[in-house]
Design a protein around this motif. Sequence first.
Motif, PDB file in Angstrom:
ATOM      1  N   CYS A   1      -7.461  -2.645   3.461  1.00 38.68           N
ATOM      2  CA  CYS A   1      -7.887  -2.761   4.860  1.00 38.68           C
ATOM      3  C   CYS A   1      -9.189  -1.986   5.060  1.00 38.68           C
ATOM      4  O   CYS A   1      -9.583  -1.169   4.232  1.00 38.68           O
ATOM      5  CB  CYS A   1      -6.795  -2.269   5.811  1.00 38.68           C
TER       6      CYS A   1
ATOM      7  N   CYS B   1      -8.752   1.901   5.046  1.00 33.42           N
ATOM      8  CA  CYS B   1      -8.566   2.477   3.708  1.00 33.42           C
ATOM      9  C   CYS B   1      -9.891   2.546   2.953  1.00 33.42           C
ATOM     10  O   CYS B   1     -10.219   3.579   2.357  1.00 33.42           O
ATOM     11  CB  CYS B   1      -7.567   1.647   2.903  1.00 33.42           C
TER      12      CYS B   1
ATOM     13  N   CYS C   1      -3.867   5.130   7.008  1.00 37.98           N
ATOM     14  CA  CYS C   1      -3.653   3.685   7.012  1.00 37.98           C
ATOM     15  C   CYS C   1      -2.571   3.299   8.019  1.00 37.98           C
ATOM     16  O   CYS C   1      -1.508   3.896   8.047  1.00 37.98           O
ATOM     17  CB  CYS C   1      -3.262   3.194   5.621  1.00 37.98           C
TER      18      CYS C   1
ATOM     19  N   VAL D   1      -2.632   1.293   1.933  1.00 40.32           N
ATOM     20  CA  VAL D   1      -2.452  -0.083   1.471  1.00 40.32           C
ATOM     21  C   VAL D   1      -3.592  -0.465   0.513  1.00 40.32           C
ATOM     22  O   VAL D   1      -3.404  -1.248  -0.396  1.00 40.32           O
ATOM     23  CB  VAL D   1      -2.329  -1.078   2.656  1.00 40.32           C
TER      24      VAL D   1
ATOM     25  N   GLN E   1       0.173   0.337   5.694  1.00 39.38           N
ATOM     26  CA  GLN E   1       1.209   0.769   4.753  1.00 39.38           C
ATOM     27  C   GLN E   1       0.917   2.202   4.335  1.00 39.38           C
ATOM     28  O   GLN E   1      -0.213   2.534   3.994  1.00 39.38           O
ATOM     29  CB  GLN E   1       1.197  -0.150   3.524  1.00 39.38           C
TER      30      GLN E   1
END
Length: 164
Positions: free
Chosen positions: A47, A50, A37, A44, A40
């Motif tokens: 997104c 991810c 990612c 996260v 983050q």
Amino acid sequence: MFEEVNFVSLTKPIYDIKIFDLLFPLDNQIIYAPNSCNVQKPWVGRCEQCCYIFADFCVYGEVSKTIQAFGKNLLEMEESLTIWEDLLGLNGYIAWKCVGLPEETQWYFYKLYFRGVKGQRINLFEQEVLNYLKSKGKNYVEQYFSEIEQRFSEVYKNYNTIPE
């Protein structure tokens, strides 16, 4: 724009379906440790990247270990609905951020569907993708996904910029 500028991608001639097929048998435990990612660390969970990697991990590994690694079930998060629609190719938008083509995501969902994985996004796949494919004929679904697997499992020797 720039003269004599070249770039090399070692992964360009190989798609994610083949990459994960090669990685998971090496060490099924350690594969859950890395993260990809860019928003983050470690994940996260909201997104495109991810969600896409989550699907990869679920297909090649274990769904429960994938959920543990990500800290949540990305197939059930309400805020990820549009992302999954995009990844499956339902919105006419091709996700840009380090993810595969919609056909790859569809193939992952096909594998999850036949493994018996349940959930909102699997239902979305069944309603919007699988039922459409089934309407094209009895053998069309198997042929469609078999062609995807074959296409994205090949390592393309001439489709790269890797110097000799």
